[in-house]
Design an enzyme around this catalytic site. Sequence first.
Site, short mmCIF file in Angstrom:
data_model
loop_
_atom_site.label_atom_id
_atom_site.label_comp_id
_atom_site.label_asym_id
_atom_site.label_seq_id
_atom_site.Cartn_x
_atom_site.Cartn_y
_atom_site.Cartn_z
N SER A 1 -36.04 -40.54 70.66
CA SER A 1 -36.24 -41.25 71.95
C SER A 1 -35.02 -42.12 72.20
O SER A 1 -34.47 -42.18 73.29
CB SER A 1 -37.48 -42.13 71.89
OG SER A 1 -38.56 -41.41 71.40
N ASP B 1 -37.98 -45.94 60.76
CA ASP B 1 -37.34 -44.63 60.72
C ASP B 1 -35.86 -44.76 60.38
O ASP B 1 -35.30 -43.97 59.64
CB ASP B 1 -37.54 -43.87 62.03
CG ASP B 1 -37.03 -44.64 63.25
OD1 ASP B 1 -36.80 -45.87 63.15
OD2 ASP B 1 -36.87 -44.00 64.29
N1 LIG Z 1 -40.93 -29.70 70.56
C1 LIG Z 1 -40.36 -30.71 71.23
N2 LIG Z 1 -41.04 -31.34 72.18
C2 LIG Z 1 -40.46 -32.39 72.83
N3 LIG Z 1 -39.22 -32.83 72.62
C3 LIG Z 1 -38.51 -32.19 71.70
C4 LIG Z 1 -39.02 -31.12 70.95
N4 LIG Z 1 -38.08 -30.71 70.09
C5 LIG Z 1 -37.02 -31.48 70.28
N5 LIG Z 1 -37.26 -32.36 71.26
C6 LIG Z 1 -36.27 -33.34 71.68
O1 LIG Z 1 -36.36 -34.34 70.66
C7 LIG Z 1 -36.64 -35.61 71.22
C8 LIG Z 1 -37.67 -36.29 70.37
O2 LIG Z 1 -37.08 -36.34 69.08
P1 LIG Z 1 -37.77 -37.19 67.94
O3 LIG Z 1 -36.72 -37.44 66.92
O4 LIG Z 1 -39.03 -36.55 67.55
O5 LIG Z 1 -38.08 -38.53 68.75
P2 LIG Z 1 -38.88 -39.79 68.22
O6 LIG Z 1 -38.69 -39.84 66.73
O7 LIG Z 1 -38.22 -40.89 68.98
O8 LIG Z 1 -40.28 -39.55 68.64
C9 LIG Z 1 -37.17 -35.36 72.60
O9 LIG Z 1 -36.74 -36.45 73.39
C10 LIG Z 1 -36.52 -34.04 72.99
O10 LIG Z 1 -35.24 -34.28 73.58
C1 LIG Z 2 -34.82 -47.85 67.81
C2 LIG Z 2 -36.14 -47.11 67.68
C3 LIG Z 2 -37.01 -47.32 68.90
C4 LIG Z 2 -35.86 -45.61 67.51
O1 LIG Z 2 -37.09 -44.97 67.38
P1 LIG Z 2 -37.27 -43.41 67.73
O2 LIG Z 2 -36.15 -43.02 68.64
O3 LIG Z 2 -37.20 -42.71 66.42
O4 LIG Z 2 -38.60 -43.30 68.36
C5 LIG Z 2 -36.89 -47.60 66.41
O5 LIG Z 2 -36.03 -47.49 65.32
C6 LIG Z 2 -37.34 -49.04 66.56
O6 LIG Z 2 -38.39 -49.29 67.14
N1 LIG Z 2 -36.56 -49.99 66.00
C7 LIG Z 2 -36.93 -51.39 66.03
C8 LIG Z 2 -35.78 -52.19 66.59
C9 LIG Z 2 -34.53 -52.10 65.75
O7 LIG Z 2 -34.39 -51.14 64.94
O8 LIG Z 2 -33.66 -53.00 65.89
K LIG Z 3 -36.70 -40.45 65.25
#
Ligand SMILES: Nc1ncnc2c1ncn2[C@@H]1O[C@H](COP(=O)(O)OP(=O)(O)O)[C@@H](O)[C@H]1O
Ligand SMILES: CC(C)(COP(=O)(O)O)[C@@H](O)C(=O)NCCC(=O)O
Ligand SMILES: [K+]
Length: 279
Positions: A123, A101
């Site tokens: 996250s 990502d």
């Molecule tokens: N519909 C939703 N449901 C849950 N979390 C949401 C939502 N919209 C925004 N968020 C926020 O966004 C975060 C997740 O963002 P996202 O970029 O999708 O995370 P990841 O890519 O790590 O899965 C959650 O931790 C919360 O704070």
């Molecule tokens: C740092 C992350 C956990 C962020 O992921 P996300 O918050 O989008 O779920 C992801 O980019 C990841 O698993 N990275 C691998 C370790 C690194 O980038 O050094």
């Molecule tokens: K993300």
Amino acid sequence: MILDLDIGNTLSKWRLKDADSSEIRSRGAVWTREEWKPGSDIPDLDVVEAVRISSVARQAVLEQTVRLLQSRVRGVHVARSVPEALGVVNGYEEPHRLGVDRWMGVLAGYQLAGGCCAVDCGSAITIDFVLPGGRHLGGYILPGLRLMKESLKLGTRNVAIDPDSEAEELLLPGKRTVEAVNHGIYLAAVSAVNRIYAEVCDREGVALPMLLTGGDARVVARGVHSPHAVWPDMVYGGLEACFPLTAAERAGRMSGAPRVPAPAGLEKIRAGLAFSMLL
Ligand SMILES: Nc1ncnc2c1ncn2[C@@H]1O[C@H](COP(=O)(O)OP(=O)(O)O)[C@@H](O)[C@H]1O
Ligand SMILES: CC(C)(COP(=O)(O)O)[C@@H](O)C(=O)NCCC(=O)O
Ligand SMILES: [K+]
């Protein structure tokens, strides 16, 4: 239709894109750790001719997803972090270990703005830098707002920060637990982003435009001092750049790309940094 998947550690986001018009037809999100119920959770695969996937979930989840999709869809494209792509040189010692990502965000940011600071508020909050010449410096990883909240175990997990709340009130001392937690984690996140941005621009001698994405981007962006733009589909933009399938994508145009913010002058960034060091 093209199905784009952005599988994060919290949410697995998807969107359906019309392969001819390039318009986004629908989008959704499912919790990554829960069973996906076809139909309500993910779109009908009968209309899908190609899938593009960015995934940071466990390898087993990705393999299961790819197997399911390959049985139903002709073209499945899985993004990987590689040593170099689209003019960007991966700054990691082991390039494949950079979160996909993050790599997608960096590629999209570079295609849109050239050198930039790419912030993904999910996250985790990740902050990556790529210089005008295409050199990715690597980046920073800190807990996302939700993780910081959960780690406190104060029962405030489900009280999200209102993205439209007055930025000023988030600076005030909290008068009850949920305020104290929300103001604390908000300031931890935005202080880190502002400081890291200023330190890297100062050290590299270049003022970079900042692009933010991820579920908490709008909340974090409210506290960002430097000129910036929120691009919710930035990770998808990296998929479009890596696997262009529509006429617009082949012309280098990415969906939902914002106007590139003109960064503040380097001297202003340096003055701000000096001032923050005085405090
Ligand atoms: N519909 C939703 N449901 C849950 N979390 C949401 C939502 N919209 C925004 N968020 C926020 O966004 C975060 C997740 O963002 P996202 O970029 O999708 O995370 P990841 O890519 O790590 O899965 C959650 O931790 C919360 O704070
Ligand atoms: C740092 C992350 C956990 C962020 O992921 P996300 O918050 O989008 O779920 C992801 O980019 C990841 O698993 N990275 C691998 C370790 C690194 O980038 O050094
Ligand atoms: K993300």
